[in-house]
Write an enzyme that holds these catalytic residues in place. Structure first.
Site, mmCIF file in Angstrom:
data_model
loop_
_atom_site.group_PDB
_atom_site.id
_atom_site.type_symbol
_atom_site.label_atom_id
_atom_site.label_comp_id
_atom_site.label_asym_id
_atom_site.label_seq_id
_atom_site.Cartn_x
_atom_site.Cartn_y
_atom_site.Cartn_z
ATOM 1 N N LYS A 89 15.685 -9.387 -13.857
ATOM 2 C CA LYS A 89 14.801 -10.726 -13.248
ATOM 3 C C LYS A 89 14.529 -10.568 -14.567
ATOM 4 C CE LYS A 89 13.963 -9.255 -8.397
ATOM 5 N NZ LYS A 89 13.039 -9.120 -8.412
ATOM 6 N N SER A 121 22.536 -4.951 -1.165
ATOM 7 C CA SER A 121 22.091 -6.205 -0.799
ATOM 8 C C SER A 121 22.213 -6.671 -0.031
ATOM 9 C CB SER A 121 22.700 -7.120 -1.887
ATOM 10 O OG SER A 121 21.581 -7.757 -1.710
ATOM 11 N N TYR A 168 10.967 -1.981 3.098
ATOM 12 C CA TYR A 168 11.143 -1.860 4.206
ATOM 13 C C TYR A 168 12.485 -1.128 5.182
ATOM 14 C CZ TYR A 168 14.533 -4.310 1.484
ATOM 15 O OH TYR A 168 15.536 -4.445 0.555
HETATM 16 P P1 NAP Z 1 10.114 -0.239 -10.794
HETATM 17 O O1 NAP Z 1 9.357 -1.485 -11.020
HETATM 18 O O2 NAP Z 1 11.188 0.193 -10.766
HETATM 19 O O3 NAP Z 1 8.761 0.405 -10.404
HETATM 20 C C1 NAP Z 1 8.383 2.003 -9.472
HETATM 21 C C2 NAP Z 1 6.985 2.129 -8.974
HETATM 22 O O4 NAP Z 1 7.170 2.817 -8.412
HETATM 23 C C3 NAP Z 1 6.520 2.677 -10.675
HETATM 24 O O5 NAP Z 1 5.015 1.908 -10.277
HETATM 25 C C4 NAP Z 1 6.854 3.473 -10.728
HETATM 26 O O6 NAP Z 1 5.847 4.456 -11.250
HETATM 27 C C5 NAP Z 1 6.397 4.426 -8.590
HETATM 28 N N1 NAP Z 1 7.270 5.078 -8.656
HETATM 29 C C6 NAP Z 1 8.112 5.956 -8.579
HETATM 30 N N2 NAP Z 1 8.599 7.001 -7.577
HETATM 31 C C7 NAP Z 1 7.318 7.649 -8.219
HETATM 32 C C8 NAP Z 1 6.520 8.869 -7.312
HETATM 33 N N3 NAP Z 1 7.849 9.672 -7.089
HETATM 34 N N4 NAP Z 1 5.482 9.370 -7.881
HETATM 35 C C9 NAP Z 1 4.389 8.248 -8.152
HETATM 36 N N5 NAP Z 1 5.064 6.869 -8.329
HETATM 37 C C10 NAP Z 1 6.386 7.068 -8.290
HETATM 38 O O7 NAP Z 1 10.475 -0.674 -8.927
HETATM 39 P P2 NAP Z 1 10.456 -1.946 -8.099
HETATM 40 O O8 NAP Z 1 10.943 -2.757 -8.655
HETATM 41 O O9 NAP Z 1 8.389 -2.772 -8.269
HETATM 42 O O10 NAP Z 1 10.553 -1.720 -6.765
HETATM 43 C C11 NAP Z 1 9.640 -0.594 -6.511
HETATM 44 C C12 NAP Z 1 9.414 -0.876 -5.020
HETATM 45 O O11 NAP Z 1 8.830 -2.379 -3.927
HETATM 46 C C13 NAP Z 1 10.802 -0.397 -4.225
HETATM 47 O O12 NAP Z 1 10.703 0.567 -3.591
HETATM 48 C C14 NAP Z 1 11.380 -2.108 -3.131
HETATM 49 O O13 NAP Z 1 12.868 -1.584 -2.364
HETATM 50 C C15 NAP Z 1 10.355 -2.611 -3.235
HETATM 51 N N6 NAP Z 1 10.573 -3.724 -3.400
HETATM 52 C C16 NAP Z 1 10.462 -4.209 -2.215
HETATM 53 C C17 NAP Z 1 10.761 -5.935 -2.061
HETATM 54 C C18 NAP Z 1 10.641 -6.402 -0.843
HETATM 55 O O14 NAP Z 1 11.090 -7.604 -0.834
HETATM 56 N N7 NAP Z 1 10.234 -6.377 0.218
HETATM 57 C C19 NAP Z 1 10.921 -6.402 -3.417
HETATM 58 C C20 NAP Z 1 10.942 -5.567 -4.717
HETATM 59 C C21 NAP Z 1 10.869 -5.223 -4.236
HETATM 60 P P3 NAP Z 1 6.137 5.410 -13.311
HETATM 61 O O15 NAP Z 1 5.293 3.655 -13.465
HETATM 62 O O16 NAP Z 1 4.732 5.956 -13.037
HETATM 63 O O17 NAP Z 1 6.894 5.833 -12.596
#
Ligand code: NAP
Length: 291
Positions: free
Chosen positions: A69, A19, A229
Protein backbone atom coordinates in the site's frame (compact mmCIF):
# COMPACT_ATOMS: atom_id res chain seq x y z
CA UNK A 1 -18.23 -15.08 -20.50
CA UNK A 2 -14.89 -13.42 -21.15
CA UNK A 3 -14.43 -11.84 -24.59
CA UNK A 4 -12.00 -9.44 -26.25
CA UNK A 5 -13.82 -6.45 -24.81
CA UNK A 6 -13.91 -7.68 -21.20
CA UNK A 7 -12.18 -5.22 -18.89
CA UNK A 8 -9.67 -6.82 -16.53
CA UNK A 9 -9.15 -5.67 -12.93
CA UNK A 10 -7.46 -7.33 -9.98
CA UNK A 11 -5.95 -7.28 -6.54
CA UNK A 12 -2.18 -7.22 -6.01
CA UNK A 13 -0.73 -8.50 -2.74
CA UNK A 14 1.61 -10.98 -1.09
CA UNK A 15 -0.07 -13.21 0.03
CA UNK A 16 -3.35 -12.78 -1.78
CA UNK A 17 -4.95 -16.23 -2.06
CA UNK A 18 -7.19 -15.59 1.00
CA UNK A 19 -8.61 -12.36 -0.46
CA UNK A 20 -12.38 -11.98 -0.67
CA UNK A 21 -12.06 -9.16 -3.20
CA UNK A 22 -12.46 -11.38 -6.32
CA UNK A 23 -15.77 -12.74 -4.98
CA UNK A 24 -16.87 -9.24 -3.98
CA UNK A 25 -15.92 -7.50 -7.25
CA UNK A 26 -17.10 -10.24 -9.63
CA UNK A 27 -20.45 -10.38 -7.82
CA UNK A 28 -20.81 -6.61 -8.15
CA UNK A 29 -19.98 -6.83 -11.87
CA UNK A 30 -22.57 -9.61 -12.44
CA UNK A 31 -25.25 -7.80 -10.49
CA UNK A 32 -24.60 -4.53 -12.34
CA UNK A 33 -24.22 -6.19 -15.79
CA UNK A 34 -20.75 -4.79 -16.28
CA UNK A 35 -18.38 -6.65 -18.59
CA UNK A 36 -15.38 -6.92 -16.26
CA UNK A 37 -13.40 -9.73 -14.63
CA UNK A 38 -11.41 -9.33 -11.42
CA UNK A 39 -8.51 -11.63 -10.53
CA UNK A 40 -6.02 -12.10 -7.69
CA UNK A 41 -2.41 -11.37 -8.69
CA UNK A 42 0.17 -12.78 -6.31
CA UNK A 43 3.15 -10.45 -6.82
CA UNK A 44 6.07 -11.82 -4.83
CA UNK A 45 8.59 -9.15 -5.88
CA UNK A 46 9.17 -6.38 -8.40
CA UNK A 47 5.90 -4.55 -7.81
CA UNK A 48 7.07 -1.68 -10.04
CA UNK A 49 7.63 -3.94 -13.05
CA UNK A 50 4.33 -5.70 -12.38
CA UNK A 51 2.42 -2.41 -12.51
CA UNK A 52 4.31 -1.14 -15.58
CA UNK A 53 3.51 -4.40 -17.38
CA UNK A 54 -0.12 -4.21 -16.32
CA UNK A 55 -0.41 -0.76 -17.90
CA UNK A 56 0.75 -2.08 -21.28
CA UNK A 57 -1.57 -5.11 -20.92
CA UNK A 58 -4.38 -2.55 -20.53
CA UNK A 59 -5.45 -3.78 -17.09
CA UNK A 60 -7.94 -1.13 -16.07
CA UNK A 61 -7.44 -1.03 -12.33
CA UNK A 62 -6.31 -2.72 -9.15
CA UNK A 63 -6.84 -3.02 -5.46
CA UNK A 64 -3.55 -3.00 -3.59
CA UNK A 65 -3.16 -4.87 -0.34
CA UNK A 66 -0.45 -5.86 2.16
CA UNK A 67 2.51 -5.26 1.80
CA UNK A 68 2.32 -2.80 -1.10
CA UNK A 69 0.00 0.00 0.00
CA UNK A 70 2.92 2.38 0.61
CA UNK A 71 5.22 1.08 -2.13
CA UNK A 72 2.85 2.05 -4.93
CA UNK A 73 2.95 5.73 -3.87
CA UNK A 74 6.20 6.15 -5.78
CA UNK A 75 5.05 4.05 -8.76
CA UNK A 76 1.76 5.68 -9.71
CA UNK A 77 1.43 8.63 -12.02
CA UNK A 78 -1.09 10.65 -9.98
CA UNK A 79 -2.30 10.42 -6.36
CA UNK A 80 -5.67 11.47 -4.99
CA UNK A 81 -5.36 14.08 -2.16
CA UNK A 82 -6.66 11.75 0.56
CA UNK A 83 -4.33 8.89 -0.38
CA UNK A 84 -1.44 11.37 -0.42
CA UNK A 85 -2.32 12.62 3.06
CA UNK A 86 -2.65 9.11 4.52
CA UNK A 87 0.42 7.85 2.65
CA UNK A 88 -1.27 4.64 1.48
CA UNK A 89 -2.98 3.59 -1.75
CA UNK A 90 -5.42 0.69 -2.04
CA UNK A 91 -7.02 1.44 -5.43
CA UNK A 92 -5.49 2.14 -8.85
CA UNK A 93 -7.35 3.48 -11.87
CA UNK A 94 -5.75 3.36 -15.33
CA UNK A 95 -5.32 6.72 -17.04
CA UNK A 96 -3.77 7.60 -20.43
CA UNK A 97 -0.30 7.91 -18.83
CA UNK A 98 -0.23 5.37 -16.02
CA UNK A 99 -2.33 4.77 -12.90
CA UNK A 100 -4.02 7.16 -10.47
CA UNK A 101 -3.98 6.04 -6.81
CA UNK A 102 -6.83 6.36 -4.31
CA UNK A 103 -7.47 5.24 -0.73
CA UNK A 104 -10.95 3.78 -0.31
CA UNK A 105 -10.19 2.09 3.06
CA UNK A 106 -10.92 5.30 4.91
CA UNK A 107 -14.19 5.83 2.97
CA UNK A 108 -15.22 2.22 3.71
CA UNK A 109 -14.49 2.74 7.40
CA UNK A 110 -16.40 6.03 7.47
CA UNK A 111 -19.51 4.60 5.75
CA UNK A 112 -19.36 1.48 7.92
CA UNK A 113 -19.48 3.59 11.10
CA UNK A 114 -22.26 5.87 9.82
CA UNK A 115 -24.39 3.08 8.30
CA UNK A 116 -24.36 1.36 11.70
CA UNK A 117 -25.70 4.51 13.37
CA UNK A 118 -22.44 5.42 15.13
CA UNK A 119 -20.61 8.74 15.18
CA UNK A 120 -17.11 9.93 16.06
CA UNK A 121 -17.72 13.67 15.85
CA UNK A 122 -16.71 15.44 19.10
CA UNK A 123 -15.79 12.06 20.60
CA UNK A 124 -12.79 10.98 22.64
CA UNK A 125 -11.17 8.23 20.61
CA UNK A 126 -9.00 5.27 21.59
CA UNK A 127 -6.98 3.68 18.82
CA UNK A 128 -5.84 0.19 19.78
CA UNK A 129 -2.95 -0.43 17.39
CA UNK A 130 -0.61 1.74 15.34
CA UNK A 131 -0.29 -0.13 12.04
CA UNK A 132 -1.78 0.55 8.61
CA UNK A 133 -5.41 0.13 9.66
CA UNK A 134 -4.89 2.38 12.71
CA UNK A 135 -3.60 5.04 10.38
CA UNK A 136 -6.79 5.02 8.31
CA UNK A 137 -8.81 5.24 11.56
CA UNK A 138 -6.62 8.09 12.82
CA UNK A 139 -7.13 10.20 9.69
CA UNK A 140 -10.83 9.45 9.68
CA UNK A 141 -11.15 10.50 13.34
CA UNK A 142 -9.49 13.83 12.53
CA UNK A 143 -11.58 14.37 9.37
CA UNK A 144 -14.79 13.61 11.26
CA UNK A 145 -14.01 16.07 14.09
CA UNK A 146 -12.94 13.85 17.01
CA UNK A 147 -12.24 15.76 20.25
CA UNK A 148 -9.22 13.78 21.44
CA UNK A 149 -7.27 10.73 20.28
CA UNK A 150 -5.33 8.29 22.47
CA UNK A 151 -3.14 5.79 20.61
CA UNK A 152 -2.47 2.58 22.55
CA UNK A 153 0.12 0.21 21.10
CA UNK A 154 2.36 -2.66 22.22
CA UNK A 155 5.32 -0.97 20.52
CA UNK A 156 5.14 2.59 21.89
CA UNK A 157 7.65 3.87 19.31
CA UNK A 158 5.19 3.10 16.53
CA UNK A 159 2.44 4.99 18.37
CA UNK A 160 4.78 7.97 18.84
CA UNK A 161 5.59 7.97 15.13
CA UNK A 162 1.91 8.03 14.24
CA UNK A 163 1.33 10.89 16.67
CA UNK A 164 4.29 12.87 15.26
CA UNK A 165 2.90 12.49 11.76
CA UNK A 166 -0.26 14.45 12.48
CA UNK A 167 0.73 16.54 15.52
CA UNK A 168 1.05 19.75 13.45
CA UNK A 169 -2.60 19.58 12.47
CA UNK A 170 -4.11 17.86 15.56
CA UNK A 171 -2.75 18.58 19.02
CA UNK A 172 -5.14 16.75 21.36
CA UNK A 173 -3.41 13.42 20.85
CA UNK A 174 -1.51 11.21 23.29
CA UNK A 175 0.10 7.78 23.35
CA UNK A 176 0.10 4.98 25.95
CA UNK A 177 1.92 1.68 25.79
CA UNK A 178 -0.35 -1.36 25.95
CA UNK A 179 1.57 -2.62 29.00
CA UNK A 180 1.09 0.67 30.89
CA UNK A 181 -2.63 0.64 30.13
CA UNK A 182 -2.99 -2.95 31.31
CA UNK A 183 -1.26 -2.03 34.60
CA UNK A 184 -3.50 0.98 35.21
CA UNK A 185 -6.73 1.50 33.28
CA UNK A 186 -7.21 4.82 35.13
CA UNK A 187 -4.37 6.23 33.05
CA UNK A 188 -7.15 6.96 30.54
CA UNK A 189 -8.14 10.58 30.98
CA UNK A 190 -11.74 10.54 29.74
CA UNK A 191 -14.80 8.27 29.72
CA UNK A 192 -17.31 7.14 27.07
CA UNK A 193 -14.59 6.56 24.50
CA UNK A 194 -15.22 5.46 20.93
CA UNK A 195 -12.68 2.70 20.40
CA UNK A 196 -11.11 1.43 17.17
CA UNK A 197 -9.69 -2.09 17.70
CA UNK A 198 -7.19 -2.22 14.82
CA UNK A 199 -4.75 -4.92 15.99
CA UNK A 200 -4.66 -8.51 14.72
CA UNK A 201 -5.38 -9.84 18.20
CA UNK A 202 -8.44 -12.14 18.22
CA UNK A 203 -8.32 -12.90 14.50
CA UNK A 204 -9.13 -16.47 13.39
CA UNK A 205 -7.81 -18.97 14.43
CA UNK A 206 -6.80 -17.21 17.71
CA UNK A 207 -10.38 -16.39 18.49
CA UNK A 208 -10.06 -16.47 22.28
CA UNK A 209 -7.34 -13.79 22.42
CA UNK A 210 -8.38 -10.32 23.46
CA UNK A 211 -6.18 -7.23 23.38
CA UNK A 212 -7.37 -6.16 26.88
CA UNK A 213 -9.12 -8.46 29.36
CA UNK A 214 -9.82 -6.04 32.21
CA UNK A 215 -13.53 -5.09 32.38
CA UNK A 216 -12.55 -1.69 33.80
CA UNK A 217 -11.32 -0.78 30.32
CA UNK A 218 -14.69 -1.58 28.73
CA UNK A 219 -16.53 0.41 31.37
CA UNK A 220 -14.67 3.50 30.07
CA UNK A 221 -15.86 2.88 26.49
CA UNK A 222 -19.21 3.74 24.97
CA UNK A 223 -19.03 2.23 21.48
CA UNK A 224 -16.56 1.06 18.88
CA UNK A 225 -15.51 -1.11 16.00
CA UNK A 226 -13.22 -4.11 15.77
CA UNK A 227 -11.78 -4.08 12.24
CA UNK A 228 -11.46 -7.87 12.27
CA UNK A 229 -14.25 -9.82 10.49
CA UNK A 230 -13.04 -13.40 11.12
CA UNK A 231 -14.64 -14.30 13.48
CA UNK A 232 -17.70 -12.05 13.10
CA UNK A 233 -17.79 -11.59 16.88
CA UNK A 234 -14.28 -11.31 18.31
CA UNK A 235 -13.44 -11.70 22.00
CA UNK A 236 -13.11 -7.89 22.03
CA UNK A 237 -16.63 -7.40 20.65
CA UNK A 238 -17.96 -9.93 23.20
CA UNK A 239 -16.29 -7.99 26.04
CA UNK A 240 -17.77 -4.71 24.81
CA UNK A 241 -21.25 -6.25 24.64
CA UNK A 242 -20.95 -7.96 28.04
CA UNK A 243 -20.27 -4.52 29.45
CA UNK A 244 -23.35 -3.10 27.74
CA UNK A 245 -21.47 -1.28 24.97
CA UNK A 246 -22.09 -1.16 21.21
CA UNK A 247 -19.44 -2.72 18.98
CA UNK A 248 -19.50 -3.66 15.29
CA UNK A 249 -17.10 -5.78 13.22
CA UNK A 250 -15.05 -4.93 10.11
CA UNK A 251 -17.07 -6.79 7.47
CA UNK A 252 -19.04 -3.73 6.34
CA UNK A 253 -15.76 -1.81 6.08
CA UNK A 254 -14.31 -4.50 3.83
CA UNK A 255 -17.39 -4.50 1.61
CA UNK A 256 -17.78 -0.74 1.46
CA UNK A 257 -14.15 -0.04 0.55
CA UNK A 258 -14.56 -2.53 -2.32
CA UNK A 259 -17.84 -0.97 -3.42
CA UNK A 260 -16.14 2.44 -3.45
CA UNK A 261 -13.33 1.09 -5.70
CA UNK A 262 -15.92 -0.50 -8.01
CA UNK A 263 -17.85 2.79 -8.24
CA UNK A 264 -14.68 4.74 -9.09
CA UNK A 265 -13.68 2.24 -11.79
CA UNK A 266 -17.08 2.07 -13.45
CA UNK A 267 -18.55 5.49 -12.66
CA UNK A 268 -21.71 3.88 -11.24
CA UNK A 269 -23.63 3.83 -7.96
CA UNK A 270 -24.17 0.41 -6.36
CA UNK A 271 -27.61 0.02 -4.75
CA UNK A 272 -28.16 -0.94 -1.11
CA UNK A 273 -29.93 -4.13 -2.29
CA UNK A 274 -26.82 -5.28 -4.17
CA UNK A 275 -24.60 -4.43 -1.18
CA UNK A 276 -26.88 -6.59 1.01
CA UNK A 277 -26.62 -9.50 -1.48
CA UNK A 278 -22.82 -9.23 -1.49
CA UNK A 279 -22.79 -9.25 2.31
CA UNK A 280 -24.80 -12.48 2.41
CA UNK A 281 -22.38 -14.15 -0.05
CA UNK A 282 -19.27 -13.00 1.80
CA UNK A 283 -20.74 -14.07 5.13
CA UNK A 284 -21.41 -17.57 3.73
CA UNK A 285 -17.87 -17.78 2.35
CA UNK A 286 -16.34 -16.70 5.67
CA UNK A 287 -18.50 -19.20 7.61
CA UNK A 288 -17.25 -21.96 5.28
CA UNK A 289 -13.65 -20.92 5.90
CA UNK A 290 -13.99 -20.78 9.66
CA UNK A 291 -15.72 -24.16 9.68
P1 NAP B 1 -0.29 -4.01 10.80
O1 NAP B 1 0.07 -2.78 10.07
O2 NAP B 1 0.60 -5.18 10.75
O3 NAP B 1 -0.52 -3.60 12.35
C1 NAP B 1 -0.80 -4.58 13.31
C2 NAP B 1 -1.09 -3.93 14.66
O4 NAP B 1 -1.48 -4.98 15.57
C3 NAP B 1 0.11 -3.24 15.29
O5 NAP B 1 -0.32 -2.14 16.03
C4 NAP B 1 0.67 -4.33 16.23
O6 NAP B 1 1.38 -3.83 17.33
C5 NAP B 1 -0.63 -4.96 16.72
N1 NAP B 1 -0.43 -6.31 17.21
C6 NAP B 1 -0.23 -7.43 16.47
N2 NAP B 1 -0.10 -8.51 17.29
C7 NAP B 1 -0.23 -8.05 18.56
C8 NAP B 1 -0.21 -8.68 19.84
N3 NAP B 1 -0.05 -9.99 19.97
N4 NAP B 1 -0.39 -7.90 20.92
C9 NAP B 1 -0.58 -6.58 20.81
N5 NAP B 1 -0.61 -5.92 19.63
C10 NAP B 1 -0.45 -6.65 18.52
O7 NAP B 1 -1.72 -4.55 10.33
P2 NAP B 1 -2.95 -3.69 9.74
O8 NAP B 1 -2.87 -3.64 8.26
O9 NAP B 1 -3.04 -2.43 10.51
O10 NAP B 1 -4.18 -4.66 10.08
C11 NAP B 1 -4.59 -4.86 11.42
C12 NAP B 1 -5.92 -5.58 11.49
O11 NAP B 1 -6.94 -4.82 10.86
C13 NAP B 1 -5.93 -6.95 10.80
O12 NAP B 1 -6.63 -7.85 11.64
C14 NAP B 1 -6.69 -6.71 9.52
O13 NAP B 1 -7.39 -7.87 9.08
C15 NAP B 1 -7.67 -5.64 9.96
N6 NAP B 1 -8.11 -4.82 8.81
C16 NAP B 1 -9.42 -4.90 8.44
C17 NAP B 1 -9.87 -4.14 7.36
C18 NAP B 1 -11.31 -4.22 6.95
O14 NAP B 1 -11.64 -3.86 5.82
N7 NAP B 1 -12.18 -4.62 7.84
C19 NAP B 1 -8.97 -3.32 6.65
C20 NAP B 1 -7.64 -3.27 7.06
C21 NAP B 1 -7.22 -4.03 8.14
P3 NAP B 1 2.98 -3.56 17.27
O15 NAP B 1 3.15 -2.27 16.53
O16 NAP B 1 3.37 -3.48 18.69
O17 NAP B 1 3.58 -4.73 16.55
Amino acid sequence: MINAGTKIYGIIGNPVSHSLSPLLQNTLANEMNIDMKYMAFHVKENIEDAIKGAFFLDIKGFNITVPYKRDVLSIVDEIDERAKKIGAINTLVKTSKGYRGYNTDIIGLCKCIKNNGLSIKDRDIILLGAGGAAKAALYLAIEEGARSITIVNRNIKRAEELKAEIFNSFKNISTISLDDLKKNIDILEYKDYFVFQTTDVGMFPNINSCIIDDNEFYKKCDSGIDLIYTPFETAFIKKMKENGKICINGLDMLILQGVESFEIWNDVKVSEDIIKKVKVLLTEKLRERMG
